[in-house]
Design an enzyme around this catalytic site. Structure first.
Site, PDB file in Angstrom:
ATOM      1  N   ASP A  49      -2.578   3.572 -10.869  1.00 56.57           N
ATOM      2  CA  ASP A  49      -3.549   2.474 -10.937  1.00 56.57           C
ATOM      3  C   ASP A  49      -4.964   3.013 -11.188  1.00 56.57           C
ATOM      4  OD1 ASP A  49      -2.927  -0.184 -10.895  1.00 56.57           O
ATOM      5  OD2 ASP A  49      -2.613  -0.287  -8.728  1.00 56.57           O
ATOM      6  N   LYS A  95       5.615  -6.573 -13.684  1.00 61.48           N
ATOM      7  CA  LYS A  95       5.560  -5.118 -13.901  1.00 61.48           C
ATOM      8  C   LYS A  95       6.969  -4.532 -13.890  1.00 61.48           C
ATOM      9  CE  LYS A  95       0.899  -4.828 -12.063  1.00 61.48           C
ATOM     10  NZ  LYS A  95       0.032  -4.683 -10.889  1.00 61.48           N
ATOM     11  N   GLN A 150       0.153  -2.963  -4.564  1.00 64.76           N
ATOM     12  CA  GLN A 150      -0.366  -4.224  -5.105  1.00 64.76           C
ATOM     13  C   GLN A 150      -1.287  -4.866  -4.069  1.00 64.76           C
ATOM     14  OE1 GLN A 150       0.501  -5.568  -8.354  1.00 64.76           O
ATOM     15  NE2 GLN A 150      -1.219  -6.888  -7.849  1.00 64.76           N
TER      16      GLN A 150
END
Ligand code: NAP
Length: 289
Positions: A120, A53, A97
């Site tokens: 997200d 990412k 994450q």
């Protein structure tokens, strides 16, 4: 019969479009887009995902900040860090994450991310907006990326019977909502579903997100079905999905490979969401002047 839905190719196209628009806005507003990532650094897979990412942020010219946590990091410290990021005008997206170390409460931590920076799309407010079909929130990245694949390959959803295998909050459930919005007829299955094979054989489209290797094989799909493989498992150091690709691909109309299907689309969606947030922030700033 098989046609590949190429996530690598489509994600590159999407990232190029973002970059083109972003380069202009960066010049106009003299502001850089920034994504902050909190990661449990002892989880090998998480570290690789975050590295990927970060690399894409770099390619786009976005700034990225990585905050590493470990087995000793306390929940309070992470929440304080998130609050700081929430209040920092230079940060446009925050992501945690998953998974986090066992001693931390993931739900509690995620709930502190401002819905305005929840790129997200896991915050209850963003999930709720998706439920009622409101477009100004952040859609959950993986199903959003899959919807982009359907659009790119002109796959009609209206009137289709779609089976989603897996009922997680990050894939199965939001996926079902997006499909319902498009008037597909949706069945969501789980590990206790009675006679899954029968349901799969009747499906026009199958989206599998379980992490069970070879769950979908030739005997449980109908000829001409469309198959999306979300699963990521590591077998003998090789990545594979839920679908037995070799067996299933020849009889499908469309199929996503693993790797190179849903994975890159998830990252492209994350960048789309981060850019959406950036645009909102710079335009609001302009209105204040
Ligand atoms: P998850 O929380 O791991 O849950 C798995 C789901 O699969 C559960 O709902 C479970 O049912 C169901 N399941 C397990 N075995 C099954 C079986 N034999 N038959 C039918 N259903 C079964 O789900 P997730 O977080 O969505 O992850 C799923 C997979 O997708 C993982 O491999 C993950 O690595 C991958 N993933 C990939 C991406 C990407 O970008 N490509 C993104 C996210 C996740 P129960 O509810 O009954 O337990």
């Amino acid at each position: 019969m098989m046609n590949l839905m190429d996530g690598n190719k489509l994600s590159k196209k999407i990232l190029n479009e973002i970059k083109e628009e972003y380069d202009k806005l960066k010049l106009k507003y003299n502001k850089v887009a920034s994504l902050a990532v909190i990661v449990y650094s002892d989880n090998f897979a998480s570290k690789i995902y975050v590295k990927n990412k970060t690399k894409i942020c770099e390619e786009l010219g976005f700034n990225s900040i990585t905050i590493e946590i470990n087995d000793k990091t306390e929940e309070k410290e992470i929440i304080e860090e998130i609050e700081k990021l929430n209040n920092d005008d230079k940060i446009h997206g925050i992501l945690v994450q998953l998974p986090l170390p066992k001693h931390l409460n993931e739900k509690e931590i995620l709930s502190h991310i401002s819905p305005n920076k929840d790129v997200d799309g896991f915050h209850p407010l963003n999930l709720g907006k998706m439920l009622i079909g409101e477009k100004d929130g952040f859609p959950a990245c993986t199903p959003y990326g899959i919807m982009e694949l359907f659009k790119e390959y002109n796959i009609e959803l209206e009137g289709k019977f779609v089976t989603v295998v897996g009922r997680s909050n990050i894939v199965g459930k939001p996926m079902a909502l997006m499909l319902i919005e498009k008037r597909a007829t949706v069945l969501v299955c789980n590990s206790k579903t009675y006679d899954l094979d029968d349901k799969l054989r009747k499906s026009d489209i199958i989206i599998s997100a379980t992490g069970v290797v070879n769950l979908i094989n030739r005997s449980n799909i109908k000829e001409g079905a469309i198959v999306v493989d979300v699963g990521i498992s590591r077998v003998n150091n090789k990545l594979c999905g839920d679908v037995n690709f070799e067996e299933v691909a020849p009889i499908c109309k469309y199929i996503t490979p693993v790797p190179g299907g849903v994975g890159p689309m998830t990252v492209a969606s994350l960048m789309k969401n981060t850019f959406k947030s950036y645009k909102k922030y710079v335009r609001e700033d302009e209105n204040k002047i």
